[in-house]
Design an enzyme around this catalytic site. Structure first.
Site, PDB file in Angstrom:
ATOM      1  N   GLY A  83       8.653  25.539  88.838  1.00 59.45           N
ATOM      2  CA  GLY A  83       9.675  26.144  88.534  1.00 59.45           C
ATOM      3  C   GLY A  83      11.189  25.400  88.521  1.00 59.45           C
ATOM      4  O   GLY A  83      11.216  24.050  88.463  1.00 59.45           O
ATOM      5  N   TYR A  88      18.046  41.533  96.849  1.00 58.93           N
ATOM      6  CA  TYR A  88      18.130  40.205  96.373  1.00 58.93           C
ATOM      7  C   TYR A  88      19.618  39.812  96.003  1.00 58.93           C
ATOM      8  O   TYR A  88      20.222  38.908  96.521  1.00 58.93           O
ATOM      9  CB  TYR A  88      17.563  40.153  94.916  1.00 58.93           C
TER      10      TYR A  88
END
Length: 264
Positions: free
Chosen positions: A18, A154
Site C-alpha cells: 500500500g 478511527y
C-alpha cells in the site's frame, strides 16, 4: 527539482504494501537507505524482493515487528541502526458503530495509530536533534478533519496524530528536524482494491472506474473525483522528507483530492 537523499536512512513503518510500500519505493529511488517494516518475516521478505526490482541500486533491509503494542515497538527500536527519516505509517482502520465499539476496540486503534508513532519518535528523534537534521512524518488521513460517522474511533486516532505532529514540531523547533503530517484521502491501496473487487467483478468495469464511483458516493466533495494512487500520496511524503522541504514543519499536508471542503 531533484531530490537527493543519499546518505540518509529511512524507516517506514507498515511498509510491506500500500501507501507504506510506495513511500519506501519513492525514498529508495531518491537515494535513501530503506528499512522496511511489517508484522511478519514473510511479508517483509516479499516486500524487499519487490523493492529490489523497483530500486535495484538501493540499500535495503527489513525488520519484522508488530507495532500494535509496546513490546513490538521496543523490539523494532532495539534492532534499528541510526535513522534520519522516520515515517510513521503504521495504522489500522475499519467500520464500527460508535455504540458498539468497546474499550478494546478503542485501545487497539490508539496503540497502533497513535502510540506506535509516540514510541518511535521518542526513541529516535533525540539523536536526529543531536545531529542537527531529521525528518518525521505521520501518515494521518482526511478522516482526521472529516471524522466519519461510521469510524469515529478511527477518526479520533487520526486527529490525535495531527496534535502529536504539531506538538513534536514545537518541541524540536530550531533543531534542523522537521515534523509534519500527511493526510491522504481515498486512495487505491491494496485494502480498497480488495474491498471493491466484488463490485469490479460484477460490473466488468475497471478497478479505477469502480473506485471513482465509490469516491463520489462516499466522498462527494472530492475535487479530483477519483481515488488517488499510492504513488501520488508517496510523492508528497518524499518531498516532505527532502532537504528542499526544510522550511515546512508542523504542517498538516493534504493529499485528499480536495475532499475536505475548506481553503486551509
Amino acid at each position: 527539482m531533484h531530490i537527493n537523499l543519499s546518505g540518509k536512512t529511512a524507516l517506514i513503518t507498515a511498509s510491506t504494501g500500500g501507501i507504506g510500500f510506495a513511500i519506501a519505493k519513492g525514498l529508495a529511488l531518491a537515494g535513501a537507505e530503506i528499512i522496511i517494516n511489517g508484522r511478519s518475516d514473510s511479508s517483509v521478505e516479499k516486500a524487499l524482493a519487490r523493492l529490489r526490482e523497483a530500486a535495484p541500486q538501493a540499500k535495503l533491509s527489513g525488520i519484522a515487528a508488530d507495532l500494535g503494542n509496546a513490546q513490538g515497538a521496543d523490539a523494532l527500536i532495539a534492532a534499528l541502526p541510526t535513522v534520519d527519516i522516520l515515517v510513521n505509517n503504521a495504522g489500522i482502520y475499519g467500520l464500527a458503530d460508535f455504540f458498539e465499539a468497546d474499550d478494546d476496540c478503542w485501545d487497539d486503534y490508539w496503540q497502533t495509530n497513535v502510540m506506535s508513532g509516540v514510541r518511535l519518535s521518542r526513541a529516535l528523534v533525540p539523536a536526529m536533534v543531536k545531529r542537527g537534521w531529521g525528518r518525521v512524518v505521520f501518515i494521518s488521513s482526511e478522516s482526521a478533519r472529516n471524522v466519519p460517522a461510521d469510524m469515529v474511533h478511527y477518526g479520533v486516532s487520526k486527529t490525535a496524530q495531527l496534535s502529536l505532529s504539531r506538538g513534536l514540531a514545537k518541541r524540536v523547533a530550531g533543531s534542523g528536524v522537521t515534523v509534519n503530517s500527511v493526510l491522504p484521502g481515498p486512495t487505491l491501496s491494496d485494502g480498497l482494491a480488495d474491498m471493491l473487487e466484488e463490485e469490479r467483478a460484477r460490473s466488468g468495469k475497471t478497478l479505477e472506474a469502480v473506485a471513482a464511483e465509490f469516491v463520489m458516493s462516499h466522498r462527494p466533495t472530492s475535487l479530483i473525483q477519483r481515488a488517488a494512487t499510492v504513488d501520488e500520496v508517496a510523492n508528497m511524503v518524499v518531498y516532505v522528507c527532502s532537504t528542499q522541504a526544510s522550511a515546512t514543519s508542523g504542517a498538516a499536508l493534504r493529499v485528499d483530492g480536495g475532499v475536505v471542503d475548506d481553503i486551509l
